[in-house]
Enzyme design. Structure first.
Site, PDB file in Angstrom:
ATOM      1  N   LYS A 106       0.864  -1.189   0.000  1.00 13.67           N
ATOM      2  CA  LYS A 106       0.000   0.000   0.000  1.00 13.67           C
ATOM      3  C   LYS A 106       0.893   1.228   0.000  1.00 13.67           C
ATOM      4  O   LYS A 106       2.024   1.178   0.481  1.00 13.67           O
ATOM      5  CB  LYS A 106      -0.883   0.018   1.254  1.00 13.67           C
ATOM      6  CG  LYS A 106      -2.109   0.885   1.113  1.00 13.67           C
ATOM      7  CD  LYS A 106      -3.194   0.168   0.357  1.00 13.67           C
ATOM      8  CE  LYS A 106      -4.421   1.032   0.167  1.00 13.67           C
ATOM      9  NZ  LYS A 106      -5.542   0.246  -0.368  1.00 13.67           N
TER      10      LYS A 106
HETATM   11  P1  NAD Z   1     -12.863   8.440  -2.714  1.00  9.94           P
HETATM   12  O1  NAD Z   1     -11.854   9.459  -2.368  1.00  9.94           O
HETATM   13  O2  NAD Z   1     -13.298   8.279  -4.118  1.00  9.94           O
HETATM   14  O3  NAD Z   1     -14.199   8.638  -1.840  1.00  9.94           O
HETATM   15  C1  NAD Z   1     -14.222   8.833  -0.460  1.00  9.94           C
HETATM   16  C2  NAD Z   1     -15.514   9.573  -0.161  1.00  9.94           C
HETATM   17  O4  NAD Z   1     -15.681   9.676   1.253  1.00  9.94           O
HETATM   18  C3  NAD Z   1     -15.534  10.992  -0.717  1.00  9.94           C
HETATM   19  O5  NAD Z   1     -16.771  11.239  -1.356  1.00  9.94           O
HETATM   20  C4  NAD Z   1     -15.342  11.852   0.514  1.00  9.94           C
HETATM   21  O6  NAD Z   1     -15.935  13.146   0.383  1.00  9.94           O
HETATM   22  C5  NAD Z   1     -16.029  11.018   1.567  1.00  9.94           C
HETATM   23  N1  NAD Z   1     -15.568  11.320   2.923  1.00  9.94           N
HETATM   24  C6  NAD Z   1     -14.319  11.630   3.333  1.00  9.94           C
HETATM   25  N2  NAD Z   1     -14.302  11.868   4.641  1.00  9.94           N
HETATM   26  C7  NAD Z   1     -15.565  11.703   5.076  1.00  9.94           C
HETATM   27  C8  NAD Z   1     -16.188  11.822   6.330  1.00  9.94           C
HETATM   28  N3  NAD Z   1     -15.491  12.148   7.406  1.00  9.94           N
HETATM   29  N4  NAD Z   1     -17.511  11.573   6.409  1.00  9.94           N
HETATM   30  C9  NAD Z   1     -18.222  11.238   5.321  1.00  9.94           C
HETATM   31  N5  NAD Z   1     -17.694  11.125   4.089  1.00  9.94           N
HETATM   32  C10 NAD Z   1     -16.372  11.359   3.978  1.00  9.94           C
HETATM   33  O7  NAD Z   1     -12.265   7.072  -2.126  1.00  9.94           O
HETATM   34  P2  NAD Z   1     -12.652   5.590  -2.531  1.00  9.94           P
HETATM   35  O8  NAD Z   1     -11.697   5.134  -3.551  1.00  9.94           O
HETATM   36  O9  NAD Z   1     -14.108   5.496  -2.759  1.00  9.94           O
HETATM   37  O10 NAD Z   1     -12.256   4.833  -1.178  1.00  9.94           O
HETATM   38  C11 NAD Z   1     -13.104   4.793  -0.059  1.00  9.94           C
HETATM   39  C12 NAD Z   1     -12.696   3.648   0.843  1.00  9.94           C
HETATM   40  O11 NAD Z   1     -12.737   2.429   0.083  1.00  9.94           O
HETATM   41  C13 NAD Z   1     -11.286   3.732   1.414  1.00  9.94           C
HETATM   42  O12 NAD Z   1     -11.272   3.139   2.692  1.00  9.94           O
HETATM   43  C14 NAD Z   1     -10.480   2.878   0.462  1.00  9.94           C
HETATM   44  O13 NAD Z   1      -9.302   2.364   1.058  1.00  9.94           O
HETATM   45  C15 NAD Z   1     -11.480   1.788   0.182  1.00  9.94           C
HETATM   46  N6  NAD Z   1     -11.204   1.043  -1.063  1.00  9.94           N
HETATM   47  C16 NAD Z   1     -11.156   1.662  -2.271  1.00  9.94           C
HETATM   48  C17 NAD Z   1     -10.913   0.917  -3.412  1.00  9.94           C
HETATM   49  C18 NAD Z   1     -10.925   1.530  -4.792  1.00  9.94           C
HETATM   50  O14 NAD Z   1     -10.865   0.755  -5.770  1.00  9.94           O
HETATM   51  N7  NAD Z   1     -11.024   2.824  -4.943  1.00  9.94           N
HETATM   52  C19 NAD Z   1     -10.673  -0.470  -3.319  1.00  9.94           C
HETATM   53  C20 NAD Z   1     -10.751  -1.081  -2.060  1.00  9.94           C
HETATM   54  C21 NAD Z   1     -11.010  -0.312  -0.947  1.00  9.94           C
END
Ligand code: NAD
Length: 475
Positions: A106
């Protein structure tokens, strides 16, 4: 919002230790699997806005029992070594659980992407890629990053291009990162993959009456009330598909600037447009807004989907959570303390290492596509169509010759005569992966009385597989 009692990393280690304690592993292997092999910290300068700006980045390699190692790159001000190491460990277990042949890694850059414009972000990303490349921390055969919070296709395209310039003779250069745009070597269905995987995981859960009974649920996903925290890449796609295709009601969305609710179900597409144009959920006409996001996590619902960040459900609020199922779309949203409280309350948790594995699964398909230099289905599609056509024509001939005058159902012929394209193949591979992994977790959960939840079952499956790899390596 983070819990001050148990850090994300401590939570991951406690959950791992709990599961490993139920297994008989060769001496010393538990420790070997648990520890993070290495973490590289880099501080580099980029001349921006008339001065040198210094950035701190990390790339952690948790386990190289399989190579390349795999894991996203996160852009956030909260990025730190502990968080990156916890996320890398989860990647090791996740890859093992869904049988993608990677070790866990990561990375992260400590910055708020909203504070920098596109040109600036590109320069920062290219410089970070250079730093990673110098240490073999980005490479098609050794370490393959992907998007995570704060990054997406755009950043992956910059990284792939920067890598290619540094390694012009590497024919596999495109495979150095996944999550790229289609035009830069990406694969159809990667952007939606993690959210799609969340949908497939929930669908699979709802196919098992005995599992649903544990959560006090019955029926189908249709009409179930769902709360989503974070309408970013993962939360948006999960919410959209569950509402549009499974007729679930997304009653509440929690974002940085507050909460929007509608008991009849929110229009997710319209809400996303509103967020893109205004930066938040406030002012959205299709629901009622309130400020307190933390409190909304405690609203009554059937399914809670934390899809934003880690440690949002912790020792202090766990007892007030009123959902039946939590599906961890984010990594580590439930701390180890909260996990115990929720287990006692009978809340079923579909764990992160399974629930959000759709991203790495489709990343694996993209990596394979890049190495094979051909898109999925290109060789077979027309052949498949020709065979289907032969069958349909033969049926029609039989029908005419025998005077039976059969007619095929409306729409059948077109659907049957269309060979699968890349997107359909990706979805099929993802669905299969999610069903297989669910089956393995369930086998352990129901088959071993000491395994008291799905997370422990997931760890047991993952640790067993990693242990087998070490066994075959002769360690
Ligand atoms: P992203 O940045 O696209 O979205 C995150 C969202 O959460 C945003 O809309 C943001 O405004 C919101 N957010 C941030 N802080 C917040 C808060 N305090 N309260 C409410 N909303 C809040 O990120 P993502 O890629 O969707 O990732 C989200 C989670 O999923 C992370 O934990 C990431 O590790 C996990 N994840 C992502 C992927 C991927 O393919 N993108 C894969 C596996 C896991």
């Amino acid at each position: 919002m983070a819990n001050t009692h148990t850090s994300f990393r401590e939570s991951v280690e406690r959950m791992f230790t709990h599961a490993a304690g139920l297994m008989t592993l060769p001496p010393g292997l538990e420790e070997k699997i648990r520890v993070c092999n290495s973490t590289y910290t880099v501080r580099f300068g980029v001349r921006l806005r008339g001065q040198i700006q210094t950035f701190t980045g990390y790339r952690s390699v948790h386990s190289e029992h399989m190579e390349p190692v795999k894991g996203g790159i996160r852009y956030s001000l909260d990025v730190n070594q502990d968080e990156v190491e916890a996320l890398a460990a989860l990647m090791t277990y996740k890859c093992a659980l869904v049988e993608v042949p990677f070790g866990g890694s990561k990375g992260g850059l400590r910055l708020d992407p909203r504070e920098w414009n596109e040109d600036e972000l590109e320069r920062i990303t290219r410089r970070f890629t250079y730093e990673l490349s110098r240490r073999n921390l980005i490479s098609p055969s050794q370490n393959v990053p992907a998007p995570d919070m704060g990054t997406g296709e755009r950043e992956m395209a910059w990284m792939a291009d920067a890598y290619k310039r540094l390694h012009p003779d590497d024919i596999n250069a495109k495979a150095c990162v996944t999550g790229k745009p289609r035009t830069a070597g990406g694969i159809d269905g990667r952007v939606e993959a993690t959210g799609r995987g969340v949908q497939y995981a929930l669908r699979e859960f709802f196919r098992h009456d005995d599992m649903m009974k544990r959560a006090g649920l019955e029926g189908t996903l249709a009409g179930k009330r769902i709360i989503v925290q974070g309408l970013g890449n993962v939360g948006y796609h999960a919410a959209l598909f569950l509402a549009r295709e499974d007729k679930a009601l997304i009653t509440t969305v929690i974002e940085r600037d507050g909460v929007i609710s509608n008991p009849q179900g929110l229009d997710i597409e319209a809400l996303r447009q509103h967020i893109v144009s205004t930066g938040g959920v406030k002012g959205f006409a299709g629901g009622d807004w309130r400020a307190d996001g933390k409190a909304a996590l405690e609203d009554e619902c059937d399914v809670l989907i934390p899809a934003a960040m880690e440690s949002v459900i912790h020792g202090e609020n766990a007892d007030r959570i009123r959902c039946k199922v939590i599906i961890e779309a984010a990594n580590g949203p439930v701390t180890a303390d909260a996990d115990e409280v929720l287990k006692r309350k009978g809340v079923v948790i579909i764990p992160d290492m399974y629930a959000n594995a759709g991203g790495v699964t489709v990343s694996y398909f993209e990596w394979v596509k890049n190495l094979s230099q051909i898109s999925l289905g290109r060789l077979e599609r027309r052949h498949e169509e020709a065979r289907a056509r032969m069958l349909v024509e033969e049926l029609e001939r039989l029908s005419a010759d025998t005077g039976l005058n059969w007619t095929l159902s409306k729409g059948f012929k077109e659907a049957f005569l269309t060979g699968a394209d890349e997107l359909e193949l990706v979805r099929s591979g993802l669905d299969d992966t999610m069903r297989e992994a669910f089956g393995k977790m369930k086998e352990v959960w129901v088959g071993n009385s000491k395994v008291d939840d799905m997370r422990t079952a997931a760890y047991v499956v993952a640790i067993r597989r990693i242990s087998n790899v070490y066994g075959s390596l002769g360690l």
